[in-house]
Scaffold this active site. Structure first.
Site, short mmCIF file in Angstrom:
data_model
loop_
_atom_site.label_atom_id
_atom_site.label_comp_id
_atom_site.label_asym_id
_atom_site.label_seq_id
_atom_site.Cartn_x
_atom_site.Cartn_y
_atom_site.Cartn_z
N ASP A 168 28.54 -85.69 32.83
CA ASP A 168 29.62 -85.06 33.59
C ASP A 168 30.10 -83.82 32.83
O ASP A 168 31.23 -83.77 32.32
CB ASP A 168 30.76 -86.05 33.80
CG ASP A 168 30.33 -87.24 34.64
OD1 ASP A 168 29.36 -87.11 35.40
OD2 ASP A 168 30.95 -88.31 34.52
N LYS A 192 21.46 -88.47 34.62
CA LYS A 192 22.24 -88.40 35.86
C LYS A 192 23.19 -87.21 35.82
O LYS A 192 23.90 -87.01 34.85
CB LYS A 192 23.04 -89.69 36.09
CG LYS A 192 23.80 -89.71 37.42
CD LYS A 192 24.43 -91.06 37.68
CE LYS A 192 25.76 -91.23 36.98
NZ LYS A 192 26.84 -90.38 37.57
N ASP A 201 23.81 -87.51 41.38
CA ASP A 201 24.79 -88.44 41.93
C ASP A 201 25.63 -87.73 43.00
O ASP A 201 26.84 -87.58 42.86
CB ASP A 201 25.66 -88.97 40.79
CG ASP A 201 26.52 -90.15 41.19
OD1 ASP A 201 26.42 -90.59 42.35
OD2 ASP A 201 27.31 -90.61 40.34
N LYS A 249 26.10 -88.58 46.25
CA LYS A 249 26.80 -89.44 47.21
C LYS A 249 26.92 -88.76 48.58
O LYS A 249 28.02 -88.56 49.12
CB LYS A 249 28.19 -89.83 46.69
CG LYS A 249 28.17 -90.62 45.39
CD LYS A 249 29.57 -91.03 44.98
CE LYS A 249 29.58 -91.81 43.68
NZ LYS A 249 29.27 -90.96 42.50
N PHE A 250 25.79 -88.43 49.16
CA PHE A 250 25.78 -87.79 50.47
C PHE A 250 26.55 -88.64 51.48
O PHE A 250 26.36 -89.86 51.56
CB PHE A 250 24.35 -87.61 50.97
CG PHE A 250 23.56 -86.58 50.22
CD1 PHE A 250 23.82 -85.23 50.39
CD2 PHE A 250 22.54 -86.95 49.36
CE1 PHE A 250 23.08 -84.26 49.72
CE2 PHE A 250 21.80 -86.00 48.67
CZ PHE A 250 22.07 -84.65 48.85
N ASP A 252 27.76 -87.53 55.39
CA ASP A 252 28.05 -86.59 56.48
C ASP A 252 27.10 -86.91 57.62
O ASP A 252 26.34 -87.88 57.54
CB ASP A 252 27.88 -85.14 56.00
CG ASP A 252 28.83 -84.18 56.70
OD1 ASP A 252 28.89 -84.23 57.95
OD2 ASP A 252 29.50 -83.40 56.01
N THR A 270 23.57 -82.21 58.69
CA THR A 270 24.23 -81.55 57.56
C THR A 270 23.64 -82.03 56.24
O THR A 270 23.37 -81.24 55.33
CB THR A 270 25.74 -81.82 57.59
OG1 THR A 270 26.29 -81.27 58.78
CG2 THR A 270 26.43 -81.20 56.38
#
Length: 277
Positions: free
Chosen positions: A40, A62, A93, A95-96, A98, A102
């Site tokens: 991150d 990740k 990561d 996290k689709f 939608d 899209t």
């Protein structure tokens, strides 16, 4: 849902029909590592430095690429080169969540060019099966340049306190995964999902991979609701790959800590296989 967690990674690789899962298990076996480092970080230089430093000890790197403030072609090239150099896979990561059309554009193309460099991505089940169908359609198309080299995880559970990713939500994620096994290789979950019953029966060749977040040896949580478990507890609970971020790279000795997680995760995996045989 069935689990093959008591089988050795090598055995699972040999029998798995999905080439991405097969490669993932082979990497784990070769490197004796089931560690995923969650990076991150907000600058490309930091991201690539961490990948290069910890690459020898991990199976998967990740990313949260949308927090990288200076994302560019150098980010993409650097990640791909380091993944090859150190033999790890990249998990974005994202996290689709939608509508299908899209999500297809976010995944393949778009500013972040995710399909070019991320071997694995994940999706929430909140949008329904259409999102999984859309990503599968892209990832398995004969015109897709990376067909057979990309895969999807379903976000079946989360480690945050009060998470709503439980019950029927988790069950529906599993149902979607079973429908799209040619692209979905497993789940982000806190444990093996053998306790979840679905309308579709499990087949003998079914082997979904479990990635578990929130793994930390030193603390049980943070002020923002994250809940942690140790490497040994996660692997004993049926996790195949354990994800740790700050618990590794924010320590005074990231390499030594990564090696410690690697050793503990591998020993817990060996014990699980031995006890299950």
């Amino acid at each position: 849902m069935a689990s093959k967690s008591t089988l050795a990674y090598g055995a699972r690789a040999a029998r798995h029909p999905n080439p991405v899962a097969k490669r993932l298990f082979n990497i784990a076996e070769a490197k004796k590592s089931n560690i995923v480092v969650s990076a991150d970080l907000t600058r490309t230089e930091e991201l690539l430095h961490l990948a290069d430093t910890l690459g020898p000890y991990i199976a998967v790197f990740k990313t949260h690429i949308d927090i990288v403030s200076d994302f560019s072609n150098a980010t993409v090239v650097g990640l791909k080169e380091l993944a090859e150099k150190h033999n790890f896979m990249i998990f974005e990561d994202r996290k689709f969540v939608d509508i299908g059309n899209t999500v297809q554009m976010q995944y393949h193309g778009g500013a972040l060019r995710i399909s070019e460099w991320a071997h694995i991505v994940n999706a929430s089940g909140l949008a329904g099966d259409g999102i999984v169908q859309a990503l599968t359609q892209t990832g398995t198309s004969d015109t897709f340049a990376y067909k057979g080299q990309r895969a999807l995880l379903m976000l079946a559970e989360m480690t945050t306190k009060g998470s709503l990713a439980t019950g029927s939500y988790t069950m529906n994620c599993i149902e979607s995964a079973k429908k799209h096994k040619d692209f979905v290789i497993g789940f982000v979950a806190n444990q093996a999902l053998t306790h979840v019953e679905t309308s579709q029966p499990s087949s003998d060749e079914e082997d979904f991979v479990i990635f578990t977040t929130g793994v930390n040896r030193a603390t049980k949580g943070d002020p923002l609701g994250q809940q942690y478990q140790t490497p040994g507890i996660a692997i004993a609970g049926g996790s195949d790959f354990i994800i740790s971020g700050r618990g590794i790279y924010a320590t005074p000795d990231p390499i030594g800590t990564a090696q410690l997680y690697q050793r503990e995760g591998w020993e817990a995996y060996q014990a699980r296989v031995t006890n299950g045989s």
